[in-house]
Design a protein around this motif. Structure first.
Motif, mmCIF file in Angstrom:
data_model
loop_
_atom_site.group_PDB
_atom_site.id
_atom_site.type_symbol
_atom_site.label_atom_id
_atom_site.label_comp_id
_atom_site.label_asym_id
_atom_site.label_seq_id
_atom_site.Cartn_x
_atom_site.Cartn_y
_atom_site.Cartn_z
ATOM 1 N N ARG A 1 23.104 21.443 -10.506
ATOM 2 C CA ARG A 1 23.724 22.511 -11.279
ATOM 3 C C ARG A 1 25.079 22.924 -10.682
ATOM 4 O O ARG A 1 26.023 23.235 -11.417
ATOM 5 N N ARG B 1 17.407 31.749 -13.258
ATOM 6 C CA ARG B 1 16.612 30.518 -13.142
ATOM 7 C C ARG B 1 15.643 30.599 -11.971
ATOM 8 O O ARG B 1 14.471 30.237 -12.087
ATOM 9 N N GLU C 1 22.066 31.455 -12.069
ATOM 10 C CA GLU C 1 21.163 30.889 -11.057
ATOM 11 C C GLU C 1 20.098 31.903 -10.661
ATOM 12 O O GLU C 1 18.935 31.542 -10.428
ATOM 13 N N LEU D 1 21.134 33.705 -2.743
ATOM 14 C CA LEU D 1 22.371 33.620 -3.504
ATOM 15 C C LEU D 1 23.557 34.160 -2.703
ATOM 16 O O LEU D 1 24.682 33.649 -2.813
ATOM 17 N N GLN E 1 19.210 22.417 -7.887
ATOM 18 C CA GLN E 1 20.291 23.377 -7.713
ATOM 19 C C GLN E 1 21.606 22.660 -7.381
ATOM 20 O O GLN E 1 22.675 23.036 -7.897
#
Length: 283
Positions: free
Chosen positions: A159, A256, A253, A229, A156
């Motif tokens: 990303r 994913r 995200e 998130l 993460q």
């Protein structure tokens, strides 16, 4: 050329627009952290006089109070201070920041910076903290750092950097030069302040702080993908980013993470970086 100081100021101020969101989704700190503080103090936190600097919405302030400490919160941001007053109405709060503390000399057993020291100027904030500490008092600075030894956490972070660029570390990874990187372990400023200045030809300077003692405390919390998130979105990276750019990352995200965690829950993995220094009793 971007102005790093202006960027840091803008990012620090961004939390005032999202203080309730910050209070709801940001992680707290594990019991082992407070046990380490008590060990450093040589006494329980019960009855200890604590100045919590950059207290934000009061996450650490509340936990210190729960352990019986007498806590004075110091917070510069209007929005964050308002949220702290709402959730901890009985807690003394003064507006101010770590660079110029509105506190008297030698009045605190413990001065804490929970997830906040990186917003200060260390050359000003460290002398101020030691001024406020009583002789034998402890300065504690700590950060929740995302534990990239876990593959999904490291992926993460990759990303985030790919999406936002070099500043794209929203959840605490140590990246040199990042505006809100935490100067936790091996802080060179502590060494620079280990002795107070003396006049030419005068006596040796008196020590104002012992060498730093560092701890790394692993812990985790389980929460839904959406709450994870929301925590991510409470970081300054997202608060100052272009709204469409930030939302694009969060949407992709989410997809994913739901593929990776089909039950809809993640285990956020952290390491608390804790740095402790003590003002010598002879100071």
């Amino acid at each position: 050329m971007p102005d790093p100081l202006a960027d840091r100021t803008r990012r620090a101020a961004s939390f005032n627009t999202a203080s309730a969101h910050y209070a709801k989704y940001r992680p707290s700190y594990p019991p082992a952290l407070y046990e380490a503080l008590e060990e450093a103090l040589g006494r329980p936190l019960t009855g200890a006089r604590v100045a919590d600097i950059g207290a934000g919405t009061g996450i650490a302030t509340a936990q210190l109070r729960e352990r019986g400490a007498h806590v004075l919160a110091v917070e510069p941001g209007e929005g964050m201070a308002a949220e702290l007053r709402r959730t901890l109405p009985g807690t003394p709060l003064v507006r101010g920041d770590g660079n110029a503390l509105p506190l008297a000399d030698a009045t605190a057993d413990l001065v804490t910076f929970a997830q906040s020291f990186h917003w200060t100027d260390p050359g000003r904030a460290l002398p101020e903290a030691y001024r406020v500490l009583r002789p034998g008092g402890v300065l504690a600075r700590w950060w929740n750092i995302s534990d990239s030894s876990h593959t999904w956490v490291a992926d993460q972070a990759d990303r985030l950097r790919a999406h936002f660029g070099p500043e794209g570390a929203a959840h605490g990874a140590h990246i040199p030069g990042r505006a809100d990187a935490a100067p936790a372990v091996g802080d060179p400023v502590v060494g620079a302040l280990a002795k107070a200045p003396s006049s030419p030809g005068g006596p040796d300077p008196e020590p104002v702080a012992d060498a730093p003692l560092t701890h790394r405390i692993p812990w985790s919390r389980r929460l839904t993908v959406d709450d994870h998130l929301a925590n991510l979105a409470s970081h300054s990276l997202f608060l100052v980013a272009d709204a469409a750019l930030a939302q694009d990352f969060l949407d992709h995200e989410r997809a994913r993470l739901l593929r990776l965690f089909p039950d809809g829950h993640v285990e956020e993995r952290y390491v608390v970086d804790l740095v402790l220094t003590t003002r010598p009793a002879s100071a």
